[in-house]
Design an enzyme around this catalytic site. Structure first.
Site, PDB file in Angstrom:
ATOM      1  CG  ASP A  83     -27.435  -2.386  -4.321  1.00 32.39           C
ATOM      2  OD1 ASP A  83     -26.382  -2.649  -4.909  1.00 32.39           O
ATOM      3  OD2 ASP A  83     -27.495  -1.767  -3.238  1.00 32.39           O
ATOM      4  CG  HIS A  84     -25.292  -5.716  -2.551  1.00 32.28           C
ATOM      5  ND1 HIS A  84     -24.008  -6.202  -2.707  1.00 32.28           N
ATOM      6  CD2 HIS A  84     -25.162  -4.384  -2.348  1.00 32.28           C
ATOM      7  CE1 HIS A  84     -23.143  -5.207  -2.580  1.00 32.28           C
ATOM      8  NE2 HIS A  84     -23.819  -4.087  -2.370  1.00 32.28           N
ATOM      9  N   GLY A 214     -20.440   1.327  -1.792  1.00 29.99           N
ATOM     10  CA  GLY A 214     -20.058   1.941  -0.522  1.00 29.99           C
ATOM     11  C   GLY A 214     -19.607   3.385  -0.675  1.00 29.99           C
ATOM     12  N   GLY A 215     -20.280   4.131  -1.553  1.00 28.86           N
ATOM     13  CA  GLY A 215     -19.850   5.503  -1.842  1.00 28.86           C
ATOM     14  C   GLY A 215     -19.972   6.473  -0.677  1.00 28.86           C
ATOM     15  CG  ASN A 235     -23.887   1.037  -6.026  1.00 26.70           C
ATOM     16  OD1 ASN A 235     -23.958   1.419  -7.174  1.00 26.70           O
ATOM     17  ND2 ASN A 235     -24.144  -0.207  -5.665  1.00 26.70           N
TER      18      ASN A 235
HETATM   19  O1  G3H Z   1     -24.980  -1.233  -2.690  1.00 32.71           O
HETATM   20  C1  G3H Z   1     -25.165  -0.148  -2.092  1.00 32.71           C
HETATM   21  C2  G3H Z   1     -24.079   0.724  -1.829  1.00 32.71           C
HETATM   22  O2  G3H Z   1     -22.857   0.159  -2.052  1.00 32.71           O
HETATM   23  C3  G3H Z   1     -24.244   1.833  -0.885  1.00 32.71           C
HETATM   24  O3  G3H Z   1     -23.188   2.033   0.016  1.00 32.71           O
HETATM   25  O4  G3H Z   1     -24.387   2.973   1.958  1.00 32.71           O
HETATM   26  O5  G3H Z   1     -21.925   3.242   1.726  1.00 32.71           O
HETATM   27  O6  G3H Z   1     -23.454   4.481   0.236  1.00 32.71           O
HETATM   28  P1  G3H Z   1     -23.254   3.257   1.035  1.00 32.71           P
HETATM   29 ZN    ZN Z   2     -23.091  -2.156  -2.242  1.00 31.68          ZN
END
Ligand code: G3H
Ligand code: ZN
Length: 289
Positions: A83-84, A214-215, A235
């Site tokens: 991720d990222h 950013g769920g 995510n």
């Molecule tokens: O890449 C990870 C996510 O986008 C998690 O976002 O912490 O808002 O669930 P979140």
């Molecule tokens: Zn993210």
């Protein structure tokens, strides 16, 4: 069981549900995600950030995820995703060790550099038979939120431009696209929302699976609408961190005589499992394993 991510995401994309990509950095979170996937008969993506890898080291966290997935999780499809990814060396290490997918996050760079780096990682990933995710637009975190509130930046300027997304995808040839449509990394209920019209427009111009980052902090209704409008991966990180902490604070009183880390952490692991199960049901991936 660990499977190629294509197996998981192509089905979700076709059948219009979303698969949760849940962040882990340790055994307890991994157990919670995998137990939830098994109990809900759901595919899941387990992802590590770069800092999660630095916390233990790549071999350790990769070993934890694969061994839990291939034992406790052997009845459900599971893929491992970076991720990222911003450190090219680390991304290459993840490809080499056996991740099923890597995210090349060059979204802070200018368009041409983002295209160049995403295309390079996409081609490296494809040589190994795995997927790559690229990102276009800026997904804010806590620091960005402060700038939004002071008016230093404007959310509209950060969101993914649909026409640019179409051009980007044609140029980079990756497998999934992370978009900025109004969500924020962290849980900011009431502030975060999804620009559904923008999402619909992106979906109509881009035919690879779309990833909603950013769920955490979104309402059930927002998740469902985003899935209707074409999101295939969602995510989730902060929701699990909040569940972990809340359960720990509730269960571990200052005068507690518990000293066994397994007993101390059990309520937190259970709370994270319940959170993953809740998300899986909202995303509609239950009974899809
Ligand atoms: O890449 C990870 C996510 O986008 C998690 O976002 O912490 O808002 O669930 P979140
Ligand atoms: Zn993210």
């Amino acid at each position: 069981m660990i499977v190629p991510i294509k197996q998981i995401v192509s089905r979700a994309h076709k059948n219009k549900y979303a698969v949760g990509a849940f962040n882990t950095s340790n055994l307890e979170t991994t157990l919670a995600i995998v137990r939830a996937a098994v109990s809900q008969k759901s595919p899941v993506i387990i992802q590590t950030s770069e800092s999660a890898i630095h916390y233990s080291n790549l071999q350790t966290i990769f070993g934890i995820i694969t061994s839990v997935a291939n034992s406790i999780g052997k009845s459900v499809p599971i893929s491992i995703h970076l991720d990222h990814g911003k450190d090219l060396g680390l991304i290459k290490d993840c490809i080499k060790i056996g991740y099923n997918s890597v995210h090349i996050d060059a979204s802070e760079k200018d368009f041409a550099t983002n295209v160049f780096l995403s295309r390079e990682i996409g081609s490296l990933a494809h040589k190994k038979g795995i997927w790559a995710q690229a990102e276009l637009g800026s997904i804010l975190g806590k620091e960005g939120l402060v700038k939004l509130e002071t008016g230093e930046i404007n959310m509209k300027d950060l969101l993914t431009d649909p026409l640019q997304a179409q051009e980007f995808v044609a140029l980079v040839k990756v497998d999934t696209l992370a978009v900025a449509v109004g969500t924020i990394h962290g849980s900011f209920q009431g502030i975060e929302k999804v620009d559904e019209r923008r999402l619909q427009k992106i979906r109509s111009l881009v035919n690879i699976p779309i990833v909603l980052h950013g769920g955490s902090g979104l309402s059930v209704q927002m998740f469902k609408q985003a899935i209707k409008n074409g999101v295939s991966i969602i995510n989730i990180d902060t929701n699990l961190r909040l569940a972990f902490k809340e359960a720990l604070v509730k269960s571990l009183k200052p005068d507690s005589d518990l000293i066994d880390p397994r007993k101390i952490l059990e309520p937190s692991t259970k709370a994270m499992q319940a959170e993953v199960e809740k998300m899986i049901k909202i995303f509609g991936s239950n009974n899809q394993a």
